[in-house]
Design a protein around this motif. Structure first.
Motif, PDB file in Angstrom:
ATOM      1  N   SER A   1       0.814  -1.231   0.000  1.00  0.00           N
ATOM      2  CA  SER A   1       0.000   0.000   0.000  1.00  0.00           C
ATOM      3  C   SER A   1       0.843   1.275   0.000  1.00  0.00           C
ATOM      4  O   SER A   1       0.296   2.376   0.069  1.00  0.00           O
ATOM      5  CB  SER A   1      -0.914  -0.003   1.230  1.00  0.00           C
ATOM      6  OG  SER A   1      -0.144  -0.071   2.427  1.00  0.00           O
ATOM      7  N   TRP A   2       2.156   1.142  -0.090  1.00  0.00           N
ATOM      8  CA  TRP A   2       3.036   2.316  -0.051  1.00  0.00           C
ATOM      9  C   TRP A   2       2.599   3.357  -1.093  1.00  0.00           C
ATOM     10  O   TRP A   2       2.439   3.035  -2.267  1.00  0.00           O
ATOM     11  CB  TRP A   2       4.474   1.890  -0.326  1.00  0.00           C
ATOM     12  CG  TRP A   2       5.455   3.034  -0.360  1.00  0.00           C
ATOM     13  CD1 TRP A   2       5.827   3.774  -1.452  1.00  0.00           C
ATOM     14  CD2 TRP A   2       6.185   3.571   0.748  1.00  0.00           C
ATOM     15  NE1 TRP A   2       6.732   4.733  -1.100  1.00  0.00           N
ATOM     16  CE2 TRP A   2       6.972   4.637   0.250  1.00  0.00           C
ATOM     17  CE3 TRP A   2       6.236   3.264   2.109  1.00  0.00           C
ATOM     18  CZ2 TRP A   2       7.813   5.378   1.069  1.00  0.00           C
ATOM     19  CZ3 TRP A   2       7.074   4.009   2.911  1.00  0.00           C
ATOM     20  CH2 TRP A   2       7.851   5.054   2.404  1.00  0.00           C
ATOM     21  N   PRO A   3       2.400   4.637  -0.665  1.00  0.00           N
ATOM     22  CA  PRO A   3       1.980   5.682  -1.609  1.00  0.00           C
ATOM     23  C   PRO A   3       3.194   6.262  -2.354  1.00  0.00           C
ATOM     24  O   PRO A   3       4.024   6.938  -1.767  1.00  0.00           O
ATOM     25  CB  PRO A   3       1.323   6.727  -0.699  1.00  0.00           C
ATOM     26  CG  PRO A   3       2.039   6.565   0.622  1.00  0.00           C
ATOM     27  CD  PRO A   3       2.396   5.105   0.729  1.00  0.00           C
ATOM     28  N   LEU A   4       3.294   5.972  -3.623  1.00  0.00           N
ATOM     29  CA  LEU A   4       4.414   6.475  -4.408  1.00  0.00           C
ATOM     30  C   LEU A   4       4.289   7.973  -4.661  1.00  0.00           C
ATOM     31  O   LEU A   4       3.191   8.493  -4.887  1.00  0.00           O
ATOM     32  CB  LEU A   4       4.473   5.746  -5.762  1.00  0.00           C
ATOM     33  CG  LEU A   4       4.906   4.279  -5.731  1.00  0.00           C
ATOM     34  CD1 LEU A   4       4.692   3.656  -7.110  1.00  0.00           C
ATOM     35  CD2 LEU A   4       6.361   4.155  -5.306  1.00  0.00           C
ATOM     36  N   THR A   5       5.426   8.657  -4.635  1.00  0.00           N
ATOM     37  CA  THR A   5       5.467  10.085  -4.956  1.00  0.00           C
ATOM     38  C   THR A   5       6.484  10.299  -6.073  1.00  0.00           C
ATOM     39  O   THR A   5       7.411   9.495  -6.244  1.00  0.00           O
ATOM     40  CB  THR A   5       5.867  10.911  -3.716  1.00  0.00           C
ATOM     41  OG1 THR A   5       7.125  10.430  -3.204  1.00  0.00           O
ATOM     42  CG2 THR A   5       4.810  10.792  -2.621  1.00  0.00           C
ATOM     43  N   PRO A   6       6.327  11.353  -6.854  1.00  0.00           N
ATOM     44  CA  PRO A   6       7.220  11.604  -7.986  1.00  0.00           C
ATOM     45  C   PRO A   6       8.695  11.588  -7.571  1.00  0.00           C
ATOM     46  O   PRO A   6       9.065  12.128  -6.520  1.00  0.00           O
ATOM     47  CB  PRO A   6       6.784  12.990  -8.482  1.00  0.00           C
ATOM     48  CG  PRO A   6       5.342  13.060  -8.101  1.00  0.00           C
ATOM     49  CD  PRO A   6       5.253  12.379  -6.769  1.00  0.00           C
ATOM     50  N   GLY A   7       9.510  10.965  -8.386  1.00  0.00           N
ATOM     51  CA  GLY A   7      10.942  10.910  -8.131  1.00  0.00           C
ATOM     52  C   GLY A   7      11.401   9.640  -7.443  1.00  0.00           C
ATOM     53  O   GLY A   7      12.600   9.317  -7.442  1.00  0.00           O
ATOM     54  N   GLU A   8      10.473   8.883  -6.834  1.00  0.00           N
ATOM     55  CA  GLU A   8      10.879   7.639  -6.174  1.00  0.00           C
ATOM     56  C   GLU A   8      11.221   6.583  -7.226  1.00  0.00           C
ATOM     57  O   GLU A   8      10.600   6.501  -8.288  1.00  0.00           O
ATOM     58  CB  GLU A   8       9.780   7.139  -5.248  1.00  0.00           C
ATOM     59  CG  GLU A   8       9.584   8.022  -4.013  1.00  0.00           C
ATOM     60  CD  GLU A   8       8.629   7.414  -3.001  1.00  0.00           C
ATOM     61  OE1 GLU A   8       8.979   7.370  -1.809  1.00  0.00           O
ATOM     62  OE2 GLU A   8       7.524   7.000  -3.418  1.00  0.00           O
ATOM     63  N   VAL A   9      12.205   5.752  -6.867  1.00  0.00           N
ATOM     64  CA  VAL A   9      12.685   4.733  -7.807  1.00  0.00           C
ATOM     65  C   VAL A   9      12.121   3.371  -7.422  1.00  0.00           C
ATOM     66  O   VAL A   9      12.349   2.889  -6.308  1.00  0.00           O
ATOM     67  CB  VAL A   9      14.227   4.673  -7.816  1.00  0.00           C
ATOM     68  CG1 VAL A   9      14.707   3.570  -8.766  1.00  0.00           C
ATOM     69  CG2 VAL A   9      14.805   6.024  -8.235  1.00  0.00           C
ATOM     70  N   VAL A  10      11.384   2.788  -8.347  1.00  0.00           N
ATOM     71  CA  VAL A  10      10.811   1.459  -8.140  1.00  0.00           C
ATOM     72  C   VAL A  10      11.676   0.436  -8.880  1.00  0.00           C
ATOM     73  O   VAL A  10      11.886   0.554 -10.093  1.00  0.00           O
ATOM     74  CB  VAL A  10       9.358   1.385  -8.663  1.00  0.00           C
ATOM     75  CG1 VAL A  10       8.808  -0.025  -8.480  1.00  0.00           C
ATOM     76  CG2 VAL A  10       8.485   2.408  -7.950  1.00  0.00           C
TER      77      VAL A  10
END
Length: 303
Positions: free
Chosen positions: A51-60
């Motif tokens: 459920s982690w909320p991704l935000t712009p710039g994060e690397v998946v």
């Protein structure tokens, strides 16, 4: 197998599992969530919740499933031929993943629990054609059923064996421990079975034809060691038929069998004529130690 992925997230915030499921369109949401929980999908190099909320710039980063197996296929194979091989499936192992995704995308078998298919594909035997549909499967056994299985090495032999099964030209023999003492030494159970109103599979007048012959091998202390010969191949047929007869399989909680370490059903023998040569073939799986131990336990009078 597919290469690993590294993606810089952009756009509005999204749950990690939703985003990853879009990136892995061939995988089910459940498989993606398991990959996240197993640390195969990370954010900024760290393990997080689905459920982690991704935000712009994060690397998946996505580590794609790769062939691996804890079980060595060579330890299971009892006969290896040009067009097929025969193995003994252990109790407790699924034949294939429950999600059908693996049939189109075989790499998916390595993202869930170990199955017979993942063991085969991780280390296929000599001459195995990887283009063979369904990893060469021509029949299956329940998770808790042990015993002999035949696997095709190429599409041509697979198609021929599927036809033999459909025409009832493959003969299988099972051993089982039934709760209660079956009175007749031998007999035939000719009772239709099917899934009624979405529930469990059971005997039903509106079910499909199902026929099982049987022969009692031994009766002792309220239990029966019985040999079964299915003449049709319906799902759960032997379990349903023995339950209908009033003598459910030991360890079969679904059909009210007495408690045991596992379902006491073992695929003992398979017989057929080679579709290319016409030669009669027979392969057997010895009765496993846990099965013998269960029979000894239930037939030994308490002191």
């Amino acid at each position: 197998m597919a290469e690993n992925k590294k993606i810089v997230f952009e756009g509005y915030s999204r749950r990690l599992d939703v985003f990853a499921a879009d990136e892995l369109a061939d995988f089910s949401r459940a498989i993606v969530q398991k990959m996240i929980k197993d640390g195969k999908i990370t954010v900024n190099g760290k393990k997080v919740k689905p459920s982690w909320p991704l935000t712009p710039g994060e690397v998946v980063e996505i580590e794609m499933p790769h062939p691996q197996a804890k079980t060595d296929l060579n330890d299971l194979i009892i006969h290896d031929a040009k067009d097929f091989f025969v193995l003994i499936k252990p109790a407790g192992m699924l034949v294939h993943p429950q999600s059908p995704v693996w049939e189109e995308h075989p790499e998916a078998v390595f993202s869930s629990e170990e199955t017979l298919v993942s063991v085969i594909l991780a280390n296929p035997p000599k001459g195995f054609d990887l283009s063979t549909p369904r990893a060469g499967l021509v029949h299956r056994l329940d998770r808790e059923t042990s015993g002999v299985m035949l696997v095709a090495k190429n599409p041509e032999f697979q198609a021929e064996m599927v036809a033999l099964f459909a025409n009832r030209e493959v003969h299988k023999t099972y051993h089982s421990i039934a709760c209660g003492e079956v009175p007749d030494d031998e007999g035939t159970i000719d009772v239709p079975i099917g899934r009624v109103a979405g529930g469990k599979i059971k005997a039903s007048d509106v079910g499909r034809e199902a026929v099982t012959d049987y022969k009692v091998l031994e009766r002792k202390n309220g239990f029966t060691y019985i040999e079964l010969y299915p003449r049709t191949g319906r799902t759960n047929q032997l379990r349903v038929h023995l339950s209908w007869l009033g003598y459910p399989v030991l360890g079969d909680w679904l059909y009210r069998g007495a408690t045991a370490e596992r379902l006491m059903l073992h695929a003992r023998r398979i017989e057929f004529k080679h579709p290319f040569t016409g030669k009669a073939l027979k392969f057997e799986a010895p009765v496993p130690p846990d099965f013998k131990a269960a029979w000894k336990r239930v037939t030994t009078p308490e002191k």
